[in-house]
Scaffold this active site. Sequence first.
Site, PDB file in Angstrom:
ATOM      1  N   ASN A 188      19.888   9.576 -15.230  1.00 50.05           N
ATOM      2  CA  ASN A 188      19.650   9.887 -13.821  1.00 50.05           C
ATOM      3  C   ASN A 188      18.304   9.277 -13.459  1.00 50.05           C
ATOM      4  O   ASN A 188      17.268   9.802 -13.848  1.00 50.05           O
ATOM      5  CB  ASN A 188      19.650  11.411 -13.629  1.00 50.05           C
ATOM      6  CG  ASN A 188      19.342  11.809 -12.195  1.00 50.05           C
ATOM      7  OD1 ASN A 188      19.231  10.956 -11.315  1.00 50.05           O
ATOM      8  ND2 ASN A 188      19.200  13.106 -11.962  1.00 50.05           N
ATOM      9  N   TRP A 189      18.356   8.189 -12.721  1.00 50.67           N
ATOM     10  CA  TRP A 189      17.108   7.490 -12.374  1.00 50.67           C
ATOM     11  C   TRP A 189      16.363   8.170 -11.232  1.00 50.67           C
ATOM     12  O   TRP A 189      15.258   7.766 -10.888  1.00 50.67           O
ATOM     13  CB  TRP A 189      17.413   6.026 -12.031  1.00 50.67           C
ATOM     14  CG  TRP A 189      17.691   5.168 -13.225  1.00 50.67           C
ATOM     15  CD1 TRP A 189      17.551   5.516 -14.541  1.00 50.67           C
ATOM     16  CD2 TRP A 189      18.156   3.796 -13.226  1.00 50.67           C
ATOM     17  NE1 TRP A 189      17.890   4.462 -15.359  1.00 50.67           N
ATOM     18  CE2 TRP A 189      18.269   3.397 -14.574  1.00 50.67           C
ATOM     19  CE3 TRP A 189      18.488   2.893 -12.222  1.00 50.67           C
ATOM     20  CZ2 TRP A 189      18.694   2.121 -14.941  1.00 50.67           C
ATOM     21  CZ3 TRP A 189      18.912   1.627 -12.575  1.00 50.67           C
ATOM     22  CH2 TRP A 189      19.009   1.238 -13.921  1.00 50.67           C
ATOM     23  N   LYS A 190      16.990   9.161 -10.620  1.00 52.39           N
ATOM     24  CA  LYS A 190      16.346   9.897  -9.520  1.00 52.39           C
ATOM     25  C   LYS A 190      15.798   8.907  -8.494  1.00 52.39           C
ATOM     26  O   LYS A 190      16.406   7.868  -8.249  1.00 52.39           O
ATOM     27  CB  LYS A 190      15.286  10.857 -10.073  1.00 52.39           C
ATOM     28  CG  LYS A 190      15.870  11.771 -11.164  1.00 52.39           C
ATOM     29  CD  LYS A 190      14.989  12.926 -11.545  1.00 52.39           C
ATOM     30  CE  LYS A 190      15.650  13.745 -12.640  1.00 52.39           C
ATOM     31  NZ  LYS A 190      14.935  14.953 -12.984  1.00 52.39           N
TER      32      LYS A 190
ATOM     33  N   GLU B 244      21.626  21.897 -17.234  1.00 48.72           N
ATOM     34  CA  GLU B 244      20.229  21.483 -17.209  1.00 48.72           C
ATOM     35  C   GLU B 244      19.364  22.689 -16.856  1.00 48.72           C
ATOM     36  O   GLU B 244      19.243  23.042 -15.665  1.00 48.72           O
ATOM     37  CB  GLU B 244      20.011  20.391 -16.161  1.00 48.72           C
ATOM     38  CG  GLU B 244      20.844  19.151 -16.390  1.00 48.72           C
ATOM     39  CD  GLU B 244      20.236  17.923 -15.701  1.00 48.72           C
ATOM     40  OE1 GLU B 244      19.968  16.949 -16.412  1.00 48.72           O
ATOM     41  OE2 GLU B 244      20.025  17.957 -14.481  1.00 48.72           O
TER      42      GLU B 244
ATOM     43  N   GLU C 133      17.425  19.688  -8.427  1.00 47.11           N
ATOM     44  CA  GLU C 133      16.485  19.229  -7.392  1.00 47.11           C
ATOM     45  C   GLU C 133      17.153  19.285  -6.013  1.00 47.11           C
ATOM     46  O   GLU C 133      16.495  19.562  -5.008  1.00 47.11           O
ATOM     47  CB  GLU C 133      15.986  17.819  -7.741  1.00 47.11           C
ATOM     48  CG  GLU C 133      14.997  17.888  -8.900  1.00 47.11           C
ATOM     49  CD  GLU C 133      15.012  16.701  -9.846  1.00 47.11           C
ATOM     50  OE1 GLU C 133      15.497  15.627  -9.459  1.00 47.11           O
ATOM     51  OE2 GLU C 133      14.529  16.864 -10.988  1.00 47.11           O
TER      52      GLU C 133
ATOM     53  N   HIS D  21      22.668  18.840  -8.573  1.00 45.87           N
ATOM     54  CA  HIS D  21      21.452  18.730  -9.382  1.00 45.87           C
ATOM     55  C   HIS D  21      20.444  19.788  -8.926  1.00 45.87           C
ATOM     56  O   HIS D  21      20.345  20.083  -7.731  1.00 45.87           O
ATOM     57  CB  HIS D  21      20.851  17.319  -9.275  1.00 45.87           C
ATOM     58  CG  HIS D  21      19.790  17.101 -10.309  1.00 45.87           C
ATOM     59  ND1 HIS D  21      18.509  17.570 -10.160  1.00 45.87           N
ATOM     60  CD2 HIS D  21      19.854  16.525 -11.528  1.00 45.87           C
ATOM     61  CE1 HIS D  21      17.812  17.270 -11.251  1.00 45.87           C
ATOM     62  NE2 HIS D  21      18.610  16.639 -12.098  1.00 45.87           N
TER      63      HIS D  21
ATOM     64  N   SER E 157      14.440  17.078 -20.496  1.00 42.96           N
ATOM     65  CA  SER E 157      13.488  16.539 -21.474  1.00 42.96           C
ATOM     66  C   SER E 157      14.154  15.970 -22.724  1.00 42.96           C
ATOM     67  O   SER E 157      13.624  16.090 -23.825  1.00 42.96           O
ATOM     68  CB  SER E 157      12.430  17.590 -21.841  1.00 42.96           C
ATOM     69  OG  SER E 157      11.657  17.912 -20.692  1.00 42.96           O
TER      70      SER E 157
ATOM     71  N   GLY F 219      13.546  11.271 -17.069  1.00 45.55           N
ATOM     72  CA  GLY F 219      12.368  10.429 -17.323  1.00 45.55           C
ATOM     73  C   GLY F 219      12.554   9.384 -18.413  1.00 45.55           C
ATOM     74  O   GLY F 219      12.210   8.204 -18.227  1.00 45.55           O
TER      75      GLY F 219
ATOM     76  N   GLY G 231      11.768  17.671 -16.760  1.00 51.21           N
ATOM     77  CA  GLY G 231      10.514  16.988 -16.452  1.00 51.21           C
ATOM     78  C   GLY G 231       9.293  17.726 -16.965  1.00 51.21           C
ATOM     79  O   GLY G 231       8.171  17.425 -16.582  1.00 51.21           O
TER      80      GLY G 231
END
Length: 250
Positions: A8-10, A169, A98, A96, A214, A236, A175
């Site tokens: 997931n490159w966000k 998640e 976020e 997600h 992570s 990340g 993160g």
Amino acid sequence: MKKMMAANWKMHKTRAEARESAATLIASLSSMPDDREVVIFAPYTALADCANEFAGKEGFSLGGQNVYSEDHGAFTGEISPAMLRDAGCTHVLTGHSERRALFHESSEAIGKKTAFALKQGLKVTLCIGETLEEREGGHLESVLREQLIKGVADVDDAVSDSDLAIAYEPVWAIGTGKVAGPVEILETHALVRKLLVERFPEQGRSIRILYGGSVKPDNASEIITLDNVDGVLVGGASLDAASMRQIVLA
Ligand code: 13P
């Protein structure tokens, strides 16, 4: 079924950066193990470029990071499943954390997206996960049950196990560098499996459950071998092609 090694490159990477990362990753994985597949969830602006890089490359698929539950219309800023497919996507993420926390998406809205995207021919990875307060307050099962059951409420009972995946998640591990330990992952994935089998008695056992939070080159091999871990969703550490390669091969 293959393990789904997802990135997931966000909100990272320009088009040029995305092309470079995709090309480097493909070149470095020329001999991908048979039991692995790679899915990159790229930002919208980079989808068509990544699709060009992935064209004809076995084992690499592309996805959007979000989708709306309508085909077209006055929904400023949104994107439809057909638009994602047009840009070369076969996959999409829904729910997600976020999206839930920063953009206030409810489990009901996420459920609509999930069902609509599936109907429109995308493979969906529905993300679920609890906050630290919810876990410490003893609410793990009720939170995951709510997110999962509402998230698939309108999904066809006969959905194929290759079209739907769940990404667990834990919010507190995203993160933060704090990875859930093997015992926490084992216990929670077993719980997600139980919920999946309750909802989909036929396919619940084979719908893939990914772990995210992570994941790094140095912990991926331990995580990927745990029971009921059918893939990983990497944030990340996926931004660097060399580290994503190590994770894919873990
Ligand atoms: P990190 O790997 O950066 O913790 O992100 C996980 C994630 O949110 C993937 O969707």
